[in-house]
Design a protein around this motif. Sequence first.
Motif, PDB file in Angstrom:
ATOM      1  N   CYS A  28       0.837  -1.213   0.000  1.00  0.00           N
ATOM      2  CA  CYS A  28       0.000   0.000   0.000  1.00  0.00           C
ATOM      3  C   CYS A  28       0.868   1.258   0.000  1.00  0.00           C
ATOM      4  O   CYS A  28       0.512   2.264  -0.623  1.00  0.00           O
ATOM      5  CB  CYS A  28      -0.935  -0.011   1.213  1.00  0.00           C
ATOM      6  N   LYS A  29       2.035   1.192   0.667  1.00  0.00           N
ATOM      7  CA  LYS A  29       2.948   2.346   0.636  1.00  0.00           C
ATOM      8  C   LYS A  29       3.438   2.599  -0.800  1.00  0.00           C
ATOM      9  O   LYS A  29       3.508   3.737  -1.267  1.00  0.00           O
ATOM     10  CB  LYS A  29       4.159   2.100   1.533  1.00  0.00           C
ATOM     11  N   HIS A  30       3.781   1.503  -1.493  1.00  0.00           N
ATOM     12  CA  HIS A  30       4.249   1.643  -2.882  1.00  0.00           C
ATOM     13  C   HIS A  30       3.150   2.275  -3.753  1.00  0.00           C
ATOM     14  O   HIS A  30       3.398   3.177  -4.551  1.00  0.00           O
ATOM     15  CB  HIS A  30       4.620   0.268  -3.463  1.00  0.00           C
ATOM     16  N   ILE A  31       1.918   1.786  -3.550  1.00  0.00           N
ATOM     17  CA  ILE A  31       0.804   2.303  -4.361  1.00  0.00           C
ATOM     18  C   ILE A  31       0.530   3.761  -4.004  1.00  0.00           C
ATOM     19  O   ILE A  31       0.304   4.596  -4.884  1.00  0.00           O
ATOM     20  CB  ILE A  31      -0.444   1.421  -4.150  1.00  0.00           C
ATOM     21  N   ALA A  32       0.619   4.076  -2.694  1.00  0.00           N
ATOM     22  CA  ALA A  32       0.391   5.467  -2.260  1.00  0.00           C
ATOM     23  C   ALA A  32       1.356   6.409  -2.970  1.00  0.00           C
ATOM     24  O   ALA A  32       0.974   7.488  -3.430  1.00  0.00           O
ATOM     25  CB  ALA A  32       0.573   5.571  -0.734  1.00  0.00           C
TER      26      ALA A  32
ATOM     27  N   SER B  72      -0.364  -1.490  -9.368  1.00  0.00           N
ATOM     28  CA  SER B  72      -0.811  -1.818  -8.004  1.00  0.00           C
ATOM     29  C   SER B  72      -0.892  -3.323  -7.813  1.00  0.00           C
ATOM     30  O   SER B  72      -0.506  -3.865  -6.777  1.00  0.00           O
ATOM     31  CB  SER B  72      -2.176  -1.170  -7.740  1.00  0.00           C
ATOM     32  N   ASN B  73      -1.396  -4.005  -8.827  1.00  0.00           N
ATOM     33  CA  ASN B  73      -1.475  -5.474  -8.740  1.00  0.00           C
ATOM     34  C   ASN B  73      -0.085  -6.076  -8.636  1.00  0.00           C
ATOM     35  O   ASN B  73       0.175  -6.957  -7.802  1.00  0.00           O
ATOM     36  CB  ASN B  73      -2.199  -6.003  -9.975  1.00  0.00           C
ATOM     37  N   ASP B  74       0.842  -5.563  -9.463  1.00  0.00           N
ATOM     38  CA  ASP B  74       2.232  -6.058  -9.404  1.00  0.00           C
ATOM     39  C   ASP B  74       2.826  -5.855  -8.015  1.00  0.00           C
ATOM     40  O   ASP B  74       3.508  -6.727  -7.479  1.00  0.00           O
ATOM     41  CB  ASP B  74       3.098  -5.316 -10.436  1.00  0.00           C
ATOM     42  N   ALA B  75       2.560  -4.683  -7.427  1.00  0.00           N
ATOM     43  CA  ALA B  75       3.118  -4.382  -6.092  1.00  0.00           C
ATOM     44  C   ALA B  75       2.629  -5.415  -5.078  1.00  0.00           C
ATOM     45  O   ALA B  75       3.412  -5.967  -4.287  1.00  0.00           O
ATOM     46  CB  ALA B  75       2.717  -2.970  -5.671  1.00  0.00           C
ATOM     47  N   PHE B  76       1.319  -5.707  -5.106  1.00  0.00           N
ATOM     48  CA  PHE B  76       0.787  -6.694  -4.160  1.00  0.00           C
ATOM     49  C   PHE B  76       1.440  -8.059  -4.368  1.00  0.00           C
ATOM     50  O   PHE B  76       1.849  -8.736  -3.418  1.00  0.00           O
ATOM     51  CB  PHE B  76      -0.739  -6.800  -4.305  1.00  0.00           C
ATOM     52  N   LEU B  77       1.584  -8.474  -5.637  1.00  0.00           N
ATOM     53  CA  LEU B  77       2.115  -9.814  -5.901  1.00  0.00           C
ATOM     54  C   LEU B  77       3.592  -9.907  -5.519  1.00  0.00           C
ATOM     55  O   LEU B  77       3.998 -10.798  -4.770  1.00  0.00           O
ATOM     56  CB  LEU B  77       1.938 -10.163  -7.382  1.00  0.00           C
TER      57      LEU B  77
ATOM     58  N   SER C 295     -10.238  10.320  -4.401  1.00  0.00           N
ATOM     59  CA  SER C 295      -9.668   9.269  -3.560  1.00  0.00           C
ATOM     60  C   SER C 295     -10.013   7.875  -4.068  1.00  0.00           C
ATOM     61  O   SER C 295     -11.153   7.601  -4.462  1.00  0.00           O
ATOM     62  CB  SER C 295     -10.201   9.408  -2.120  1.00  0.00           C
ATOM     63  N   VAL C 296      -8.990   6.995  -4.042  1.00  0.00           N
ATOM     64  CA  VAL C 296      -9.174   5.581  -4.390  1.00  0.00           C
ATOM     65  C   VAL C 296      -8.565   4.752  -3.270  1.00  0.00           C
ATOM     66  O   VAL C 296      -8.066   5.294  -2.282  1.00  0.00           O
ATOM     67  CB  VAL C 296      -8.504   5.252  -5.748  1.00  0.00           C
ATOM     68  N   GLY C 297      -8.616   3.425  -3.421  1.00  0.00           N
ATOM     69  CA  GLY C 297      -8.095   2.606  -2.329  1.00  0.00           C
ATOM     70  C   GLY C 297      -7.723   1.204  -2.757  1.00  0.00           C
ATOM     71  O   GLY C 297      -7.977   0.789  -3.891  1.00  0.00           O
ATOM     72  N   SER C 298      -7.109   0.493  -1.831  1.00  0.00           N
ATOM     73  CA  SER C 298      -6.819  -0.941  -1.989  1.00  0.00           C
ATOM     74  C   SER C 298      -7.592  -1.666  -0.896  1.00  0.00           C
ATOM     75  O   SER C 298      -7.710  -1.157   0.221  1.00  0.00           O
ATOM     76  CB  SER C 298      -5.315  -1.221  -1.805  1.00  0.00           C
TER      77      SER C 298
ATOM     78  N   THR D  84     -15.031 -16.258   8.049  1.00  0.00           N
ATOM     79  CA  THR D  84     -13.804 -17.007   8.371  1.00  0.00           C
ATOM     80  C   THR D  84     -12.551 -16.136   8.210  1.00  0.00           C
ATOM     81  O   THR D  84     -11.434 -16.606   8.449  1.00  0.00           O
ATOM     82  CB  THR D  84     -13.658 -18.227   7.428  1.00  0.00           C
ATOM     83  N   GLN D  85     -12.711 -14.877   7.769  1.00  0.00           N
ATOM     84  CA  GLN D  85     -11.527 -14.010   7.612  1.00  0.00           C
ATOM     85  C   GLN D  85     -10.791 -13.848   8.952  1.00  0.00           C
ATOM     86  O   GLN D  85     -11.441 -13.701   9.993  1.00  0.00           O
ATOM     87  CB  GLN D  85     -11.955 -12.630   7.098  1.00  0.00           C
ATOM     88  N   VAL D  86      -9.472 -13.820   8.891  1.00  0.00           N
ATOM     89  CA  VAL D  86      -8.669 -13.582  10.111  1.00  0.00           C
ATOM     90  C   VAL D  86      -8.194 -12.129  10.179  1.00  0.00           C
ATOM     91  O   VAL D  86      -7.829 -11.625  11.243  1.00  0.00           O
ATOM     92  CB  VAL D  86      -7.457 -14.535  10.195  1.00  0.00           C
ATOM     93  N   ALA D  87      -8.231 -11.452   9.051  1.00  0.00           N
ATOM     94  CA  ALA D  87      -7.898 -10.018   9.020  1.00  0.00           C
ATOM     95  C   ALA D  87      -8.473  -9.438   7.733  1.00  0.00           C
ATOM     96  O   ALA D  87      -8.712 -10.171   6.751  1.00  0.00           O
ATOM     97  CB  ALA D  87      -6.382  -9.804   9.064  1.00  0.00           C
ATOM     98  N   ALA D  88      -8.694  -8.129   7.744  1.00  0.00           N
ATOM     99  CA  ALA D  88      -9.179  -7.457   6.529  1.00  0.00           C
ATOM    100  C   ALA D  88      -8.994  -5.964   6.727  1.00  0.00           C
ATOM    101  O   ALA D  88      -8.802  -5.480   7.862  1.00  0.00           O
ATOM    102  CB  ALA D  88     -10.643  -7.795   6.267  1.00  0.00           C
ATOM    103  N   GLY D  89      -9.050  -5.250   5.621  1.00  0.00           N
ATOM    104  CA  GLY D  89      -8.948  -3.798   5.740  1.00  0.00           C
ATOM    105  C   GLY D  89      -8.804  -3.141   4.393  1.00  0.00           C
ATOM    106  O   GLY D  89      -8.996  -3.784   3.355  1.00  0.00           O
ATOM    107  N   TYR D  90      -8.487  -1.877   4.451  1.00  0.00           N
ATOM    108  CA  TYR D  90      -8.288  -1.122   3.210  1.00  0.00           C
ATOM    109  C   TYR D  90      -7.264  -0.025   3.429  1.00  0.00           C
ATOM    110  O   TYR D  90      -7.005   0.379   4.575  1.00  0.00           O
ATOM    111  CB  TYR D  90      -9.601  -0.518   2.714  1.00  0.00           C
ATOM    112  N   ALA D  91      -6.663   0.400   2.347  1.00  0.00           N
ATOM    113  CA  ALA D  91      -5.864   1.625   2.347  1.00  0.00           C
ATOM    114  C   ALA D  91      -6.661   2.634   1.532  1.00  0.00           C
ATOM    115  O   ALA D  91      -7.276   2.279   0.523  1.00  0.00           O
ATOM    116  CB  ALA D  91      -4.502   1.396   1.695  1.00  0.00           C
ATOM    117  N   ILE D  92      -6.700   3.869   1.997  1.00  0.00           N
ATOM    118  CA  ILE D  92      -7.348   4.923   1.218  1.00  0.00           C
ATOM    119  C   ILE D  92      -6.284   5.954   0.860  1.00  0.00           C
ATOM    120  O   ILE D  92      -5.524   6.423   1.712  1.00  0.00           O
ATOM    121  CB  ILE D  92      -8.535   5.564   1.987  1.00  0.00           C
ATOM    122  N   TYR D  93      -6.191   6.221  -0.453  1.00  0.00           N
ATOM    123  CA  TYR D  93      -5.202   7.179  -0.972  1.00  0.00           C
ATOM    124  C   TYR D  93      -5.947   8.487  -1.222  1.00  0.00           C
ATOM    125  O   TYR D  93      -6.514   8.715  -2.285  1.00  0.00           O
ATOM    126  CB  TYR D  93      -4.561   6.619  -2.246  1.00  0.00           C
TER     127      TYR D  93
END
Length: 358
Positions: free
Chosen positions: A38-42, A75-80, A130-133, A158-167
């Motif tokens: 998310c930092k890279h995408i920001a 952004s997809n590349d950064a996540f992968l 504003s957009v987000g991940s 069943t999720q153990v964590a979740a969230g979003y980044a907002i740019y």
Amino acid sequence: MPLTPKFTLTQFLIEERRRHPEATGDFNSVILNVAMACKHIARAVAFGALGGVYGNAGGAVNVQGEQQKTLDVLSNDAFLRINEWGGQLAGMASEELEKPYEIPAQFPRGKYLLAFDPLDGSSNIDVNVSVGSIFSVLRAPERLHEGEEMDFLQPGCTQVAAGYAIYGPTTMLVLTVGNGVNGFTLDPNLYEFVLTHPDMRVPEDTQEFAINASNSRFWEAPIKRYVDECLAGTGGPRGKDFNMRWIASMVAEAHRILMRGGVFMYPRDTKDPSRAGRLRLLYEANPIGFVMEQAGGRASTGRQPVLSVQPSSLHQRVGLVFGSKNEVERIERYHLEPRRDDFSYPLFNERGLFRAPL
Ligand code: AFP
């Protein structure tokens, strides 16, 4: 600039880990790698066209003879790239990839699965909105079917964590690890996420709703009724005026609702009978739904809690209503009441905006 100690995401995760003595640290590594992506995408979003990447969807654009990656591809590349090597994941699923992403053979596999929408709202990039991940962390099944979507087809509960980044004006990471919701702001100097919004809660009531009203002719009766009552204001059944918002960037809507309440609706409609809504269940509705429920809000398809939906396919769409608990419960009640096909509801016939076709 006084060097006052700040409570970073890393420190928060270490504190949280102390609640799980058996933890190996893998879970924290997953969250920190997601935060790094998310930092890279920001940074790329902040530079925009200056950074040589462009927002329009579609993979690549030709700029002065050079193929430039669009922001959603980057952004997809950064996540992968940032999440594939650590040995904590058994696979990834992305809004940008038709099939699950297999961890390359040279990297160890782990016990978690990561599903994400690397850049949600990307149609807003070119107009500087504003957009987000959005991301969702699941446990991998004991018996893995690598590259198969079946491993990801787990209900949102069943999720153990979740969230979003907002740019946005600031970059924030909003995270739940199943113990409430906390917001972290990216400090431009440290380039670290710092805890700024501990224990975020969604107000149970609101006077603000978000829906794309251009789709009103496709809405089902319960949604038409709810919106019509909001529009009727103090003179109508609700006895109060409402405000309407629509940013067309779900992360921005979700963040506003977390901060001051509200209700977001992208319901199942008759616009495209082949799909049950616009938003994707696994990496949009479920992570946002988990955050909302953990913050005391509610997330629903209109007919059932969204976190209880058993997924049938990786990119399955779903109708989605989330936000202030009392408003979402009202919308669910309207879905459970007997159908009103004859539009007998007075507002539809006399003053309603959504008069039945003649
Ligand atoms: P894009 O990522 O294609 O811009 O879609 C964004 C989104 O999935 C969600 O973030 C918005 O709430 C919704 O679509 C907006 O949909 P409409 O363009 O139909 O209003």
